[in-house]
Motif scaffolding. Structure first.
Motif, mmCIF file in Angstrom:
data_model
loop_
_atom_site.group_PDB
_atom_site.id
_atom_site.type_symbol
_atom_site.label_atom_id
_atom_site.label_comp_id
_atom_site.label_asym_id
_atom_site.label_seq_id
_atom_site.Cartn_x
_atom_site.Cartn_y
_atom_site.Cartn_z
ATOM 1 N N PRO A 1 0.869 -1.338 0.051
ATOM 2 C CA PRO A 1 -0.038 -0.085 -0.106
ATOM 3 C C PRO A 1 0.748 1.404 -0.108
ATOM 4 C CG PRO A 1 -0.101 -1.060 2.225
ATOM 5 C CD PRO A 1 0.567 -2.014 1.272
ATOM 6 N N ASP A 2 2.208 1.343 0.505
ATOM 7 C CA ASP A 2 2.828 2.517 0.623
ATOM 8 C C ASP A 2 3.578 2.742 -0.786
ATOM 9 O OD1 ASP A 2 4.758 0.540 0.754
ATOM 10 O OD2 ASP A 2 5.872 1.618 2.609
ATOM 11 N N ASP A 3 3.282 2.087 -1.784
ATOM 12 C CA ASP A 3 4.082 2.234 -2.976
ATOM 13 C C ASP A 3 3.793 3.678 -3.455
ATOM 14 O OD1 ASP A 3 4.797 2.520 -5.733
ATOM 15 O OD2 ASP A 3 4.840 0.113 -5.854
ATOM 16 N N ILE A 4 4.658 4.339 -3.768
ATOM 17 C CA ILE A 4 4.555 5.933 -4.351
ATOM 18 C C ILE A 4 3.649 5.892 -5.525
ATOM 19 C CG2 ILE A 4 6.468 6.179 -5.851
ATOM 20 C CD1 ILE A 4 6.961 8.846 -4.231
ATOM 21 N N GLU A 5 3.561 4.782 -6.441
ATOM 22 C CA GLU A 5 2.714 5.065 -7.532
ATOM 23 C C GLU A 5 1.451 5.002 -7.238
ATOM 24 O OE1 GLU A 5 1.571 1.510 -11.123
ATOM 25 O OE2 GLU A 5 3.176 1.160 -9.432
ATOM 26 N N TYR A 6 0.827 4.804 -5.947
ATOM 27 C CA TYR A 6 -0.610 4.737 -5.551
ATOM 28 C C TYR A 6 -0.960 6.203 -5.010
ATOM 29 C CZ TYR A 6 0.075 -0.100 -6.154
ATOM 30 O OH TYR A 6 0.485 -1.435 -6.715
ATOM 31 N N TYR A 7 0.271 7.188 -4.764
ATOM 32 C CA TYR A 7 0.064 8.293 -3.968
ATOM 33 C C TYR A 7 -1.066 9.549 -4.633
ATOM 34 C CZ TYR A 7 3.410 8.105 -0.405
ATOM 35 O OH TYR A 7 4.298 7.653 0.680
ATOM 36 N N LEU B 1 2.567 5.991 4.895
ATOM 37 C CA LEU B 1 1.352 6.546 4.421
ATOM 38 C C LEU B 1 1.037 7.611 5.534
ATOM 39 C CD1 LEU B 1 -0.694 3.739 2.980
ATOM 40 C CD2 LEU B 1 0.832 5.415 1.752
ATOM 41 N N ALA B 2 1.145 7.345 6.701
ATOM 42 C CA ALA B 2 0.819 8.141 7.895
ATOM 43 C C ALA B 2 1.624 9.352 7.884
ATOM 44 C CB ALA B 2 0.558 7.425 9.218
ATOM 45 N N VAL B 3 3.069 9.396 7.588
ATOM 46 C CA VAL B 3 3.835 10.376 7.694
ATOM 47 C C VAL B 3 3.649 11.405 6.477
ATOM 48 C CG1 VAL B 3 6.428 11.017 7.429
ATOM 49 C CG2 VAL B 3 5.416 8.941 8.980
ATOM 50 N N ASP B 4 3.407 10.756 5.194
ATOM 51 C CA ASP B 4 3.356 11.607 4.012
ATOM 52 C C ASP B 4 1.778 12.218 3.865
ATOM 53 O OD1 ASP B 4 5.914 10.819 3.756
ATOM 54 O OD2 ASP B 4 5.638 9.495 1.862
ATOM 55 N N PHE B 5 0.805 11.417 4.673
ATOM 56 C CA PHE B 5 -0.267 12.064 4.544
ATOM 57 C C PHE B 5 -0.986 12.384 5.813
ATOM 58 C CE2 PHE B 5 0.351 9.909 0.416
ATOM 59 C CZ PHE B 5 -0.115 10.744 -0.561
ATOM 60 N N ARG B 6 -0.524 13.253 6.684
ATOM 61 C CA ARG B 6 -0.957 13.571 7.905
ATOM 62 C C ARG B 6 -2.353 14.057 8.087
ATOM 63 N NH1 ARG B 6 2.432 11.005 11.392
ATOM 64 N NH2 ARG B 6 4.546 11.786 11.419
#
Length: 224
Positions: free
Chosen positions: A55-61, A98-103
């Motif tokens: 789920p933390d693959d940057i492709e899905y950001y 994910l939690a860090v990059d999408f606070r």
């Protein structure tokens, strides 16, 4: 998604719909999430990485950016799954990035990450926007009730409270073990055996149990 949208229209006071989205659908997944929220009334998104994606693959950001724009939360399956699923994609640590990059997004780790409970507790403890639920723990409780208490106690020891632990059932799964009412009562009846209390492990008070059973979800998921 249409089925849950229809159910929500029939029972808007009893159902909070979540969209099931596969991030590998790329732009198709983004448009489906937008449709689910804006047309079907979905309040969150569920990811099922045990189908074969990290789920933390940057492709899905871009999908998560859309979730942030829509103001919804995300439930991520963590831990064990059916026999034909892929366990290696379901570690709680994948929620950390994910939690860090999408606070701005609240993330919920379904099933408390079992068997990686320690890892789930660490991820929830480190990130203010991460919670864990105890859905699908009915079988564990039926066989070894102390395991659930240990998981909740670990969260209490690390966080000073159980405010990161949310109730869940995974209904209709495990209904043959406990009815919904019985599963709620199992949580209310949780007590440490006397020898473990002597060891100094923290008691889970009635106040904490009610917090788990819904009071914290009201604020963390903006239900109140």
């Amino acid at each position: 998604n249409d089925l849950i949208g229809d159910a929500y229209k029939r029972f808007p006071d009893r159902i909070i719909p979540y969209a099931g989205i596969d991030p590998r659908r790329a732009a198709g997944g983004i448009s489906e999430l937008k449709r689910c929220v804006e047309e079907l009334g979905c309040r969150g998104m569920k990811l099922w990485p045990l189908t074969g994606f990290t789920p933390d693959d940057i492709e899905y950001y871009p999908l998560y950016e859309e979730a942030a724009r829509l103001g919804i939360n995300i439930v991520v399956h963590t831990g064990m799954g059916p026999p034909d699923s892929y366990l290696k994609y379901c570690r709680p640590v994948y929620v950390d990035k994910l939690a860090v990059d999408f606070r701005e997004i609240v993330f919920i780790m379904a099933h408390f990450g079992a068997p990686w409970v320690d890892e789930a507790v660490a991820v929830a403890g480190k990130n203010q926007n991460v919670y864990a639920d105890i859905s699908a723990w009915q079988h564990t409780h039926a066989v070894f009730p102390l395991a659930l208490y240990q998981a909740i106690s670990m969260a209490k020891l690390m966080h000073g409270s159980v405010h990161k632990v949310l109730f869940g059932t995974d209904f209709p799964c495990f209904a043959e073990l406990y009815s919904q009412k019985e599963w709620v009562q199992c949580i209310r009846d949780l007590e440490y055996p006397a020898p473990l209390q002597i060891m100094g492990l923290p008691e889970i008070t009635d106040q904490y149990k009610e917090m788990i059973l819904g009071k914290k979800a009201q604020t963390s998921l903006k239900l109140a």
